[in-house]
Design a protein around this motif. Structure first.
Motif, PDB file in Angstrom:
ATOM      1  N   ALA A  16      20.384  21.266  35.737  1.00 34.90           N
ATOM      2  CA  ALA A  16      20.203  20.359  34.610  1.00 34.90           C
ATOM      3  C   ALA A  16      20.812  20.975  33.366  1.00 34.90           C
ATOM      4  O   ALA A  16      20.630  22.155  33.084  1.00 34.90           O
ATOM      5  CB  ALA A  16      18.730  20.087  34.395  1.00 34.90           C
ATOM      6  N   VAL A  17      21.560  20.168  32.613  1.00 35.91           N
ATOM      7  CA  VAL A  17      22.129  20.639  31.342  1.00 35.91           C
ATOM      8  C   VAL A  17      21.750  19.700  30.207  1.00 35.91           C
ATOM      9  O   VAL A  17      22.067  19.955  29.057  1.00 35.91           O
ATOM     10  CB  VAL A  17      23.675  20.748  31.411  1.00 35.91           C
ATOM     11  CG1 VAL A  17      24.095  21.790  32.429  1.00 35.91           C
ATOM     12  CG2 VAL A  17      24.296  19.395  31.725  1.00 35.91           C
ATOM     13  N   ALA A  18      21.088  18.611  30.532  1.00 33.57           N
ATOM     14  CA  ALA A  18      20.740  17.627  29.512  1.00 33.57           C
ATOM     15  C   ALA A  18      19.344  17.100  29.802  1.00 33.57           C
ATOM     16  O   ALA A  18      18.856  17.179  30.935  1.00 33.57           O
ATOM     17  CB  ALA A  18      21.743  16.482  29.502  1.00 33.57           C
ATOM     18  N   THR A  19      18.725  16.576  28.772  1.00 32.34           N
ATOM     19  CA  THR A  19      17.411  15.974  28.941  1.00 32.34           C
ATOM     20  C   THR A  19      17.464  14.533  28.467  1.00 32.34           C
ATOM     21  O   THR A  19      17.924  14.248  27.363  1.00 32.34           O
ATOM     22  CB  THR A  19      16.345  16.751  28.154  1.00 32.34           C
ATOM     23  OG1 THR A  19      16.240  18.058  28.721  1.00 32.34           O
ATOM     24  CG2 THR A  19      14.984  16.070  28.262  1.00 32.34           C
ATOM     25  N   LEU A  20      17.007  13.673  29.336  1.00 34.38           N
ATOM     26  CA  LEU A  20      16.922  12.260  29.012  1.00 34.38           C
ATOM     27  C   LEU A  20      15.506  11.963  28.548  1.00 34.38           C
ATOM     28  O   LEU A  20      14.538  12.312  29.227  1.00 34.38           O
ATOM     29  CB  LEU A  20      17.258  11.444  30.271  1.00 34.38           C
ATOM     30  CG  LEU A  20      16.891   9.967  30.258  1.00 34.38           C
ATOM     31  CD1 LEU A  20      17.716   9.210  29.234  1.00 34.38           C
ATOM     32  CD2 LEU A  20      17.108   9.379  31.647  1.00 34.38           C
ATOM     33  N   THR A  21      15.399  11.370  27.402  1.00 34.13           N
ATOM     34  CA  THR A  21      14.088  11.025  26.850  1.00 34.13           C
ATOM     35  C   THR A  21      14.040   9.527  26.605  1.00 34.13           C
ATOM     36  O   THR A  21      14.936   8.974  25.957  1.00 34.13           O
ATOM     37  CB  THR A  21      13.841  11.765  25.521  1.00 34.13           C
ATOM     38  OG1 THR A  21      14.062  13.152  25.727  1.00 34.13           O
ATOM     39  CG2 THR A  21      12.416  11.536  25.041  1.00 34.13           C
ATOM     40  N   TYR A  22      13.047   8.888  27.133  1.00 34.75           N
ATOM     41  CA  TYR A  22      12.861   7.469  26.861  1.00 34.75           C
ATOM     42  C   TYR A  22      11.966   7.310  25.638  1.00 34.75           C
ATOM     43  O   TYR A  22      10.825   7.772  25.624  1.00 34.75           O
ATOM     44  CB  TYR A  22      12.204   6.775  28.054  1.00 34.75           C
ATOM     45  CG  TYR A  22      13.157   6.575  29.199  1.00 34.75           C
ATOM     46  CD1 TYR A  22      14.247   5.724  29.082  1.00 34.75           C
ATOM     47  CD2 TYR A  22      12.955   7.224  30.410  1.00 34.75           C
ATOM     48  CE1 TYR A  22      15.125   5.525  30.120  1.00 34.75           C
ATOM     49  CE2 TYR A  22      13.825   7.031  31.466  1.00 34.75           C
ATOM     50  CZ  TYR A  22      14.908   6.179  31.331  1.00 34.75           C
ATOM     51  OH  TYR A  22      15.770   5.987  32.363  1.00 34.75           O
ATOM     52  N   VAL A  23      12.512   6.693  24.615  1.00 33.46           N
ATOM     53  CA  VAL A  23      11.712   6.397  23.426  1.00 33.46           C
ATOM     54  C   VAL A  23      11.288   4.951  23.566  1.00 33.46           C
ATOM     55  O   VAL A  23      12.035   4.025  23.251  1.00 33.46           O
ATOM     56  CB  VAL A  23      12.527   6.626  22.128  1.00 33.46           C
ATOM     57  CG1 VAL A  23      11.638   6.412  20.898  1.00 33.46           C
ATOM     58  CG2 VAL A  23      13.122   8.020  22.116  1.00 33.46           C
ATOM     59  N   TYR A  24      10.076   4.763  24.101  1.00 35.64           N
ATOM     60  CA  TYR A  24       9.674   3.418  24.517  1.00 35.64           C
ATOM     61  C   TYR A  24       9.563   2.458  23.343  1.00 35.64           C
ATOM     62  O   TYR A  24       9.974   1.309  23.437  1.00 35.64           O
ATOM     63  CB  TYR A  24       8.350   3.482  25.281  1.00 35.64           C
ATOM     64  CG  TYR A  24       8.553   3.986  26.681  1.00 35.64           C
ATOM     65  CD1 TYR A  24       8.913   3.109  27.706  1.00 35.64           C
ATOM     66  CD2 TYR A  24       8.411   5.336  26.990  1.00 35.64           C
ATOM     67  CE1 TYR A  24       9.120   3.576  28.996  1.00 35.64           C
ATOM     68  CE2 TYR A  24       8.618   5.807  28.275  1.00 35.64           C
ATOM     69  CZ  TYR A  24       8.969   4.912  29.269  1.00 35.64           C
ATOM     70  OH  TYR A  24       9.180   5.363  30.534  1.00 35.64           O
TER      71      TYR A  24
END
Ligand SMILES: [Zn+2]
Length: 124
Positions: A16-24
């Motif tokens: 992993a090199v990135a983080t996906l964040t869901y801003v609901y």
């Protein structure tokens, strides 16, 4: 020792090199540099998955435009590495030979007599 973080996509073995964040509350998926800590609603992604991410319908994707790079090792990782090296340099401990010893010299079954001695009940 901690293993390096892997892409959270099923079957993806890449780091992993990135983080996906869901801003609901903003219906936004943010793809940013790898987060230091895994949090709820975040997913670690490898570079190809981070770049190819598409948002669900009605969602917007905010993508980090720079290079994705693996995170530098933290102090914890360095300490773990140093310990692993030290461990490898140490001579291998001799395997325990308890089982073998017991087989070679089986313990005699317990008896009420011990040689020439007898157990004398206590007197009052
Ligand atoms: Zn991936």
């Amino acid at each position: 020792m901690r293993s390096p973080r892997r892409c959270s996509r099923n079957g993806c073995p890449r780091q992993a090199v990135a983080t996906l964040t869901y801003v609901y509350n903003e219906s936004t998926a943010v793809v940013g540099p790898l987060a230091a800590f895994a949090e709820p609603h975040t997913y670690d992604l490898c570079e190809p998955h981070a770049r190819s991410l598409t948002a669900p319908r009605g969602w917007e994707v905010v993508r980090h435009e720079g290079e994705f790079e693996p995170p530098p090792p933290t102090t914890d990782d360095l300490v773990a590495l140093a310990e692993a090296v030290r461990e490898a340099a140490r001579p291998a401990p001799r395997p325990p030979s308890d089982a073998q010893t017991q087989n070679a010299h089986p313990t005699p079954p317990p008896t009420s007599r011990r040689g020439h001695l007898r157990v004398i009940p206590p007197t009052h």
